[in-house]
Design an enzyme around this catalytic site. Structure first.
Site, PDB file in Angstrom:
ATOM      1  N   HIS A  74       4.210  -3.462   4.173  1.00  0.00           N
ATOM      2  CA  HIS A  74       3.156  -2.537   3.712  1.00  0.00           C
ATOM      3  C   HIS A  74       3.098  -2.424   2.184  1.00  0.00           C
ATOM      4  O   HIS A  74       2.117  -1.921   1.650  1.00  0.00           O
ATOM      5  CB  HIS A  74       3.260  -1.168   4.406  1.00  0.00           C
ATOM      6  CG  HIS A  74       4.293  -0.251   3.848  1.00  0.00           C
ATOM      7  ND1 HIS A  74       5.561  -0.174   4.344  1.00  0.00           N
ATOM      8  CD2 HIS A  74       4.237   0.631   2.820  1.00  0.00           C
ATOM      9  CE1 HIS A  74       6.246   0.730   3.656  1.00  0.00           C
ATOM     10  NE2 HIS A  74       5.461   1.234   2.723  1.00  0.00           N
ATOM     11  N   ASP A 122       7.754  -4.416   9.865  1.00  0.00           N
ATOM     12  CA  ASP A 122       7.301  -4.110   8.497  1.00  0.00           C
ATOM     13  C   ASP A 122       8.211  -4.802   7.474  1.00  0.00           C
ATOM     14  O   ASP A 122       9.001  -4.165   6.790  1.00  0.00           O
ATOM     15  CB  ASP A 122       7.300  -2.584   8.299  1.00  0.00           C
ATOM     16  CG  ASP A 122       6.657  -2.159   6.999  1.00  0.00           C
ATOM     17  OD1 ASP A 122       6.119  -3.028   6.272  1.00  0.00           O
ATOM     18  OD2 ASP A 122       6.704  -0.944   6.688  1.00  0.00           O
ATOM     19  N   GLY A 205       7.589   5.831  -2.490  1.00  0.00           N
ATOM     20  CA  GLY A 205       7.862   4.925  -3.619  1.00  0.00           C
ATOM     21  C   GLY A 205       9.150   4.156  -3.433  1.00  0.00           C
ATOM     22  O   GLY A 205       9.428   3.187  -4.139  1.00  0.00           O
ATOM     23  N   SER A 207       9.743   2.731  -0.608  1.00  0.00           N
ATOM     24  CA  SER A 207       9.361   1.718   0.384  1.00  0.00           C
ATOM     25  C   SER A 207       9.809   0.330  -0.028  1.00  0.00           C
ATOM     26  O   SER A 207       9.729  -0.032  -1.202  1.00  0.00           O
ATOM     27  CB  SER A 207       7.832   1.656   0.505  1.00  0.00           C
ATOM     28  OG  SER A 207       7.368   2.681   1.318  1.00  0.00           O
ATOM     29  N   GLY A 208      10.226  -0.447   0.956  1.00  0.00           N
ATOM     30  CA  GLY A 208      10.620  -1.822   0.703  1.00  0.00           C
ATOM     31  C   GLY A 208      12.050  -1.943   0.225  1.00  0.00           C
ATOM     32  O   GLY A 208      12.616  -3.028   0.212  1.00  0.00           O
TER      33      GLY A 208
END
Ligand SMILES: *[C@@H]1O[C@H](CO)[C@@H](O)[C@H](O)[C@H]1NC(C)=O
Ligand SMILES: *[C@@H]1O[C@H](CO)[C@@H](O)[C@H](O)[C@H]1NC(C)=O
Length: 253
Positions: A74, A122, A205, A207-208
Site C-alpha cells: 500500500h 500487503d 507513516g 507503514s512498510g
C-alpha cells in the site's frame, strides 16, 4: 439475550464495519507516527530505511540484500485500482537515525507488488541503485522462516511524518485465531501484534516498516483498525508466509 440468528446478523454487521474502516485506513492515510514510542538509533536497527518522495519520508522499509528493500504494497500503489507508482519518483534513505537527512540516498529502479495484494498480501519489494554498502548503520535483516507464535515479543520501528528521530516500540504477537475473533478477516498472510502498554501503537507513516523478533524480520507494518493506538491489534504482513514470493522475485532467500 440475542438469539443465534441475531448474533449472526450482528457479526455480519461488525464485519462490514471493520472492513469499511480497513479500506479507509489502508488506502486513506500514509501519515502519522508511532504513538508514544521511544527514540532510538539506526545502529540498533540498521536494516530500517525511509522511503522518500520529493525528499519527504512517507513509509518505512527493511533492507534484505545489497539491492533489495521489503515494504508494504500500500506504500507504493495508488487507489483501489492498485496502480503501482512510478519508481523514478521514489528514493530510499539508508543509514540515518533522522528523517530527511544523513545516511545515503538510493534511487528506486524497480517496484514489484505482490500479485494477490488486496488487503491481504500487503507486501512489495523495491530494487535500489546504487546498491547499499553495508556498515554499522546499513545492514540487511534475515527474513523469518516461521511465523512467530502468540505471546512472542517483537519491536516495530519507524519515523512517521514529522517524527525527526527514529522511534521504536515493543509489541507482543497475538495468536492468529485469537486475533481473528476480534478482527474477523485475519488470514495467513497477516500477523497481529499489540503494544505491550495501552495507548501506544504504530501509525500509518510507519507503514512498510519492520517488525522484528529474535533478530528476524517477521512483519511489515500494514494497517491499524480505527485510529492509531485505539486498542485493537495492529496488522502486519506475515513475512514467513510471504517470503517464498519475495525469494521468487528477488532471488534473496
Ligand atoms: C555507513 O554507510 C552510511 C550510508 O551509506 C554512510 O552514511 C556512513 O557514513 C557509513 N559509515 C561509515 C562508518 O563508513
Ligand atoms: C485471505 O487469503 C485468500 C487467499 O490468498 C484471499 O483469497 C482472501 O481474499 C483473503 N481474505 C481477506 C479477507 O483478505
Amino acid at each position: 439475550m440475542c438469539s443465534f440468528r441475531d448474533q449472526e446478523t450482528l457479526d455480519t454487521m461488525l464485519r462490514l464495519i471493520v472492513i469499511g474502516l480497513l479500506f479507509t485506513i489502508c488506502f486513506g492515510f500514509k501519515q502519522g507516527r508511532i504513538v508514544d514510542g521511544n527514540p532510538t538509533e539506526i545502529t540498533e536497527h540498521p536494516y530500517q530505511v525511509s522511503l522518500e518522495s520529493e525528499g519527504y519520508h512517507f513509509c518505512g522499509g527493511s533492507i534484505i540484500s545489497p539491492d533489495w528493500v521489503v515494504t508494504a504494497a500500500h506504500c507504493v500503489t495508488e487507489g483501489h485500482s492498485i496502480s503501482v507508482v512510478d519508481p523514478s519518483t521514489l528514493q530510499v534513505r539508508a543509514g540515518s537515525s533522522y528523517s530527511g537527512e544523513g545516511g545515503s540516498v538510493h534511487q528506486v529502479s524497480k517496484i514489484i507488488v505482490h500479485p494477490e495484494y488486496a488487503v491481504s498480501n500487503d507486501i512489495a519489494v523495491l530494487k535500489v541503485s546504487p546498491p547499499f554498502v553495508f556498515n554499522d548503520t546499513v545492514k540487511p535483516i534475515p527474513m523469518a522462516t516461521v511465523s512467530p507464535s502468540g505471546g512472542a515479543t517483537a519491536v516495530v520501528t519507524g519515523w512517521g511524518n514529522g517524527q525527526y528521530q527514529l522511534q521504536e516500540l515493543d509489541v507482543g504477537i497475538i495468536d492468529k485465531r485469537i486475533c481473528n475473533m476480534q478482527l474477523f478477516f485475519i488470514n495467513n498472510s497477516m500477523l497481529c501484534a499489540k503494544a505491550l502498554r495501552l495507548f501506544k501503537g504504530p501509525c500509518s507513516g510507519d507503514s512498510g516498516g519492520p517488525l522484528v523478533s529474535n533478530g528476524k524480520l517477521v512483519g511489515v507494518a500494514s494497517f491499524v483498525i480505527g485510529s492509531c493506538a485505539a486498542g485493537f491489534p495492529d496488522v502486519y504482513a506475515d513475512v514467513a508466509y510471504l517470503r517464498n514470493w519475495v525469494e521468487s522475485v528477488t532471488g534473496v532467500a
